[in-house]
Structures are given as structure tokens and as C-alpha cells.
Design an enzyme around this catalytic site. Sequence first.
Site, PDB file in Angstrom:
ATOM      1  N   GLY A  94       0.810  -1.215   0.000  1.00 31.45           N
ATOM      2  CA  GLY A  94       0.000   0.000   0.000  1.00 31.45           C
ATOM      3  C   GLY A  94       0.841   1.262   0.000  1.00 31.45           C
ATOM      4  N   LYS A 115       9.884   1.805   1.142  1.00 29.75           N
ATOM      5  CA  LYS A 115       8.718   1.866   2.025  1.00 29.75           C
ATOM      6  C   LYS A 115       8.447   3.334   2.335  1.00 29.75           C
ATOM      7  CE  LYS A 115       7.422  -0.599   6.257  1.00 29.75           C
ATOM      8  NZ  LYS A 115       7.887  -1.728   7.087  1.00 29.75           N
ATOM      9  N   ASP A 127      -2.409   6.533   3.731  1.00 31.52           N
ATOM     10  CA  ASP A 127      -1.890   7.681   2.980  1.00 31.52           C
ATOM     11  C   ASP A 127      -0.655   7.322   2.146  1.00 31.52           C
ATOM     12  OD1 ASP A 127       0.074   7.408   4.884  1.00 31.52           O
ATOM     13  OD2 ASP A 127      -0.255   9.357   5.833  1.00 31.52           O
ATOM     14  N   ARG A 178      15.189  -0.603   1.418  1.00 37.29           N
ATOM     15  CA  ARG A 178      15.660  -1.841   2.048  1.00 37.29           C
ATOM     16  C   ARG A 178      15.982  -2.887   0.994  1.00 37.29           C
ATOM     17  NH1 ARG A 178      10.163  -3.971   5.118  1.00 37.29           N
ATOM     18  NH2 ARG A 178       9.153  -4.810   3.288  1.00 37.29           N
ATOM     19  N   ASP A 254       1.371 -11.956   6.053  1.00 38.02           N
ATOM     20  CA  ASP A 254       1.985 -11.056   5.063  1.00 38.02           C
ATOM     21  C   ASP A 254       3.332 -10.539   5.561  1.00 38.02           C
ATOM     22  OD1 ASP A 254      -0.013  -9.819   6.859  1.00 38.02           O
ATOM     23  OD2 ASP A 254       0.763  -7.938   6.074  1.00 38.02           O
ATOM     24  N   ASN A 255       3.650 -10.788   6.819  1.00 39.51           N
ATOM     25  CA  ASN A 255       4.933 -10.355   7.365  1.00 39.51           C
ATOM     26  C   ASN A 255       5.842 -11.539   7.648  1.00 39.51           C
ATOM     27  OD1 ASN A 255       4.182  -7.677   7.266  1.00 39.51           O
ATOM     28  ND2 ASN A 255       3.412  -7.643   9.366  1.00 39.51           N
ATOM     29  N   ASP A 264       9.683  -6.436   8.171  1.00 37.21           N
ATOM     30  CA  ASP A 264       8.678  -5.491   8.657  1.00 37.21           C
ATOM     31  C   ASP A 264       8.787  -5.219  10.153  1.00 37.21           C
ATOM     32  OD1 ASP A 264       7.807  -4.854   6.231  1.00 37.21           O
ATOM     33  OD2 ASP A 264       5.825  -5.758   6.380  1.00 37.21           O
TER      34      ASP A 264
HETATM   35  P1  AMP Z   1       2.025  -4.025   7.955  1.00 37.31           P
HETATM   36  O1  AMP Z   1       1.227  -4.805   8.957  1.00 37.31           O
HETATM   37  O2  AMP Z   1       2.635  -2.761   8.472  1.00 37.31           O
HETATM   38  O3  AMP Z   1       3.036  -4.883   7.295  1.00 37.31           O
HETATM   39  O4  AMP Z   1       1.018  -3.515   6.832  1.00 37.31           O
HETATM   40  C1  AMP Z   1      -0.118  -4.231   6.446  1.00 37.31           C
HETATM   41  C2  AMP Z   1      -0.738  -3.656   5.202  1.00 37.31           C
HETATM   42  O5  AMP Z   1      -1.109  -2.293   5.372  1.00 37.31           O
HETATM   43  C3  AMP Z   1       0.152  -3.682   3.983  1.00 37.31           C
HETATM   44  O6  AMP Z   1      -0.668  -3.967   2.877  1.00 37.31           O
HETATM   45  C4  AMP Z   1       0.688  -2.271   3.920  1.00 37.31           C
HETATM   46  O7  AMP Z   1       1.088  -1.914   2.627  1.00 37.31           O
HETATM   47  C5  AMP Z   1      -0.501  -1.470   4.384  1.00 37.31           C
HETATM   48  N1  AMP Z   1      -0.145  -0.161   4.951  1.00 37.31           N
HETATM   49  C6  AMP Z   1       0.424   0.075   6.158  1.00 37.31           C
HETATM   50  N2  AMP Z   1       0.573   1.406   6.363  1.00 37.31           N
HETATM   51  C7  AMP Z   1       0.098   2.040   5.255  1.00 37.31           C
HETATM   52  C8  AMP Z   1      -0.035   3.409   4.838  1.00 37.31           C
HETATM   53  N3  AMP Z   1       0.361   4.425   5.625  1.00 37.31           N
HETATM   54  N4  AMP Z   1      -0.574   3.639   3.632  1.00 37.31           N
HETATM   55  C9  AMP Z   1      -0.987   2.660   2.835  1.00 37.31           C
HETATM   56  N5  AMP Z   1      -0.907   1.348   3.155  1.00 37.31           N
HETATM   57  C10 AMP Z   1      -0.361   1.035   4.356  1.00 37.31           C
HETATM   58 MG    MG Z   2       4.004  -5.840   6.184  1.00 34.53          MG
END
Ligand code: AMP
Ligand code: MG
Length: 488
Positions: A94, A115, A127, A178, A254-255, A264
Site C-alpha cells: 500500500g 517503504k 496515505d 531496504r 503477510d509479514n 517489517d
Molecule cells: P504491515 O502490517 O505494516 O506490514 O502492513 C499491512 C498492510 O497495510 C500492507 O498492505 C501495507 O502496505 C498497508 N499499509 C500500512 N501502512 C500504510 C499506509 N500508511 N498507507 C498505505 N498502506 C499502508
Molecule cells: Mg508488512
Amino acid sequence: MSVLPAPTVRLGDSFARTLPELALPWQAEAAPEPRLLALNEPLAAGLGLDAAALRTPEGLQLLVGTGVPDGANPVAQAYAGHQFGGFTPRLGDGRALLLGELTGPDGALRDLHLKGSGRTPFARGGDGLAAVGPMLREYLVAEAMHALGIPTTRSLAVVATGRAVRRETLLPGAVLARVASSHLRVGTFQYARTSGDDALLRRLADYAIERHGVPVADAENRYLALFESVLAAQASLVARWMLVGFVHGVMNTDNMTISGETIDYGPCAFMEAFDPDTVYSSIDEGGRYRYRNQPLAAEWNLARLAEALLPLFAEDTQEAIALAEGALSRFRPLYDAAWSDGMRAKLGLPSDVDEAVVAGLVEDLLALLQADHVDHTSFYRRLAEAARGAAEPARLLFLDLVGFDAWLARWRALGPDGAAMDRVNPLYIPRNHLVEEALDAATAGDLGPFEALAAVLAAPFDERPGLERYAAPAPQDFGATFRTFCGT
Ligand code: AMP
Ligand code: MG
């Protein structure tokens, strides 16, 4: 070694070409005023990148994704994921981009990934941005993990964008660059499986096998061999986390990587006082990813990977399930062996000491550490001093001296090696209060504490005079209330 200036970096696109269904061509958002906050020169050199060129305006354009070399094909990667147990079929990058693959001087392919580079079609409500603090945190903790010898994605650079990011307050924005041996995740396979396209799933598995050099030449079932290699890598990885007191905090599918690299660094933190129920993440209300649950969470995630791979294991579903269950049953013994080998090393015990004796010692020690809230990291360094004859520093950590003295006598009788202990038990870890202090200063414009901490963490086992502050547990008023935040 050939050292290419940044603008002539060559970025491959094997992922995007092989798996176009999982790769959405996309571009980074413009950064109004890019400013380099951190650059990992040793890593750059190891990748054949010229650090001086990365510092130029063109280099910074590469590191924020707005100026990619000819032929590069940046993409947002699609993946699914179980987040805290609930399945989301479409997550994806995202706020991240795979710029492409670097071929290092060693010939290995590595992803160059950003990122905080702006919204993508996977952004949902987000965002697409990241703040300086969390990106420096990932930079710092990933590099600390690497210095500890724990498999991880690496941090190449953090560049401030000059754009403000709205969180609870307005914060300065940044992009993290990264490097990883790939960004294939359990969630990538879940996405392919959920698509219902078995040919795509097979192509993804074949790509993973080739990319990670999974030995399949002699395997009866190449996809089962892939699964077994992920399972072994994750059993070893999570044991390494447990030995060092690392709490990942958000072990969603996903992590979790296929490579066995930690990925992550969101709400992660290092445990201070030993307590199996340690949890830091503000959103982990049920404690799903608490310290002691991490092996279980990894096993659960691997079961999800096995489910995703079922159609490749065998045509007959019952046969595929039997194969998956057989493979999964190897997780616990592999994890247990990695953990007990690691504990034997932490305690400096020779290899001829009986397995059951080590297990008994460990169990009793952990109960003592927990009861007296002893700092997980500094304890083992003090214990090494006890192996050399000075028991007082370790004894000072305990209230239950009768209990600890009895344990100490049993342990000493086995002939522990203090020097060997100092080679495996770190003195310096990214303690939460030090990380917070460094990130707060950096967010306010002073990179001094961040740079000092990064330098300390680069050599975690080597005691240096003047660094006592970095080896000490958090002040009493810090620990109990400390929480980390996800999605930052
Ligand atoms: P994470 O648990 O941080 O690995 O993120 C889980 C999901 O949320 C992934 O699909 C990320 O790309 C998305 N994501 C986290 N923060 C944001 C952000 N600020 N804007 C858009 N997508 C985000
Ligand atoms: Mg992630």
C-alpha cells in the site's frame, strides 16, 4: 569489485516479468526536498553500489524512487494475509514499491524495495506515507539484527522527503530503502491460491525455488521440498528471536518471508525483564504475538502456507493434506532443537552435557529469571563472569539467592566456558528506551543519538569502555508503560 555510480545501477525485473499477476507497475510520489538521513555504506559496497554516487541528487532520486534507471520496472506487489487471525484476500504494497532486483558482486539477486514512497492501488484507507521515526527504527533494528547474526532484510538508506505526514501530529516524512533476498511472503502464496489460478501458484512456487536455491534436484516432490525449506528456515529464525528476546509484534502471514529473513519492523521490541507474556504492540490486545507465542504463531502461519500450496503437493486432496501434515509435524522438533542448541550456547555448556540436563537447567533458570524480573540480555553476560569465577555480578540480580545459588552450583559443575558465552550473548541490543530517545532526537532534527546508537549496535558482542549506558536496562519508570505502534 566493480563499483557503479548510482545512476547506472541496473535493476532487474524477474519478479514482474515472471509473475505479472502479482506485480502492479507503479511509481513513487515526488519528494519535494529529499535529504539523506542514513546511508549504510558497508551494505552499499557489498551490493556493488557506490556510496558517493548514492549521496548525489541523482542518488537520492533513486533512493526515493523518483529517478529510476533505464529499464527498471517498479511495481507494487500483490499479496494476501491473515492479520491477527482474520484473512484479507487483497493486501499488497500500500505504501511500498519493489524498484527491482540488484545483482551483487556475489551474483545473488536482491530486491531493492522502498517503504513510504506514496499511495498505490493497494493503499485502501492509508496515505501511502511513512514518518522519519518509524523508518529510522526499521533501519536501526534490522541492522542490529544483522549484526546479531539473525537473518533479516537489510537497511540501505533513509531519506527524508520534505513532506509532512499526518499521524496524531504532523511528522516529517521519509522513505526507507531496504534490501532483501526476496519479498516473497506466505501472503504472496495465499494471494495466488485465492486467485484460483493453479498455474500462477505453480509459477510462483517455481520462481521461489529458483530464487532461493531450494535444493529440489533429489526431491521426490519439489513443492513439498519448498515448503520444508521455508519451515526449516522459519523454525531456525524464530528460535533466534527467542534466544535474543526479540518480540516481532505483528507476525501476520503477510509479514512472514519465504526466505526466512525477518521482515517489517513495525511494533517490534526487545524484551528487557524476562517474562514470557511480554507484548509491546498497542494493537495486540489479546497478546496473540506475545514473546512465548511466537513459535506457535510461526507454526500457524506455516499451516496457512501449506494450505495455499495443497494443489501443488498432490492432485488428490487427501494425499496432499497428509503430505502437508507430515511436513508440518517437523516444525516443533526443528524449533526445539534450534532453541536448545542456542540455550546450550548461551549457557556456555560443552556439547557432551546431556540434552535432558540442559533442558532441566534452562527450565529452572527461566523460572528464576521470571520470578525476579531479571534483565534477559545483561544476565547472560554477568553469568559469563560467574563462569570465570566472579559470581557476584550475577547474584546481585536476584532476590531469591537460595534458589539462584543452587542453580549456579549445578551449572558450574558442568564446566561452562565464559569466553564462548561472550561470543553468543550480546551486550548491546536496541533497548527500547535508547531507540525511542534516538528517534525522538532525529525527528526533532538531531541525528547524533541515532548515529551513536547505530554504531554501538554494529558490534553487539564486543564490550567497549564508555558504552555502559547502552548495556544497561531501561530506567524503572520507562519499562512498564512502553508500547509500540503498528502501521506507522
Ligand atoms: P504491515 O502490517 O505494516 O506490514 O502492513 C499491512 C498492510 O497495510 C500492507 O498492505 C501495507 O502496505 C498497508 N499499509 C500500512 N501502512 C500504510 C499506509 N500508511 N498507507 C498505505 N498502506 C499502508
Ligand atoms: Mg508488512
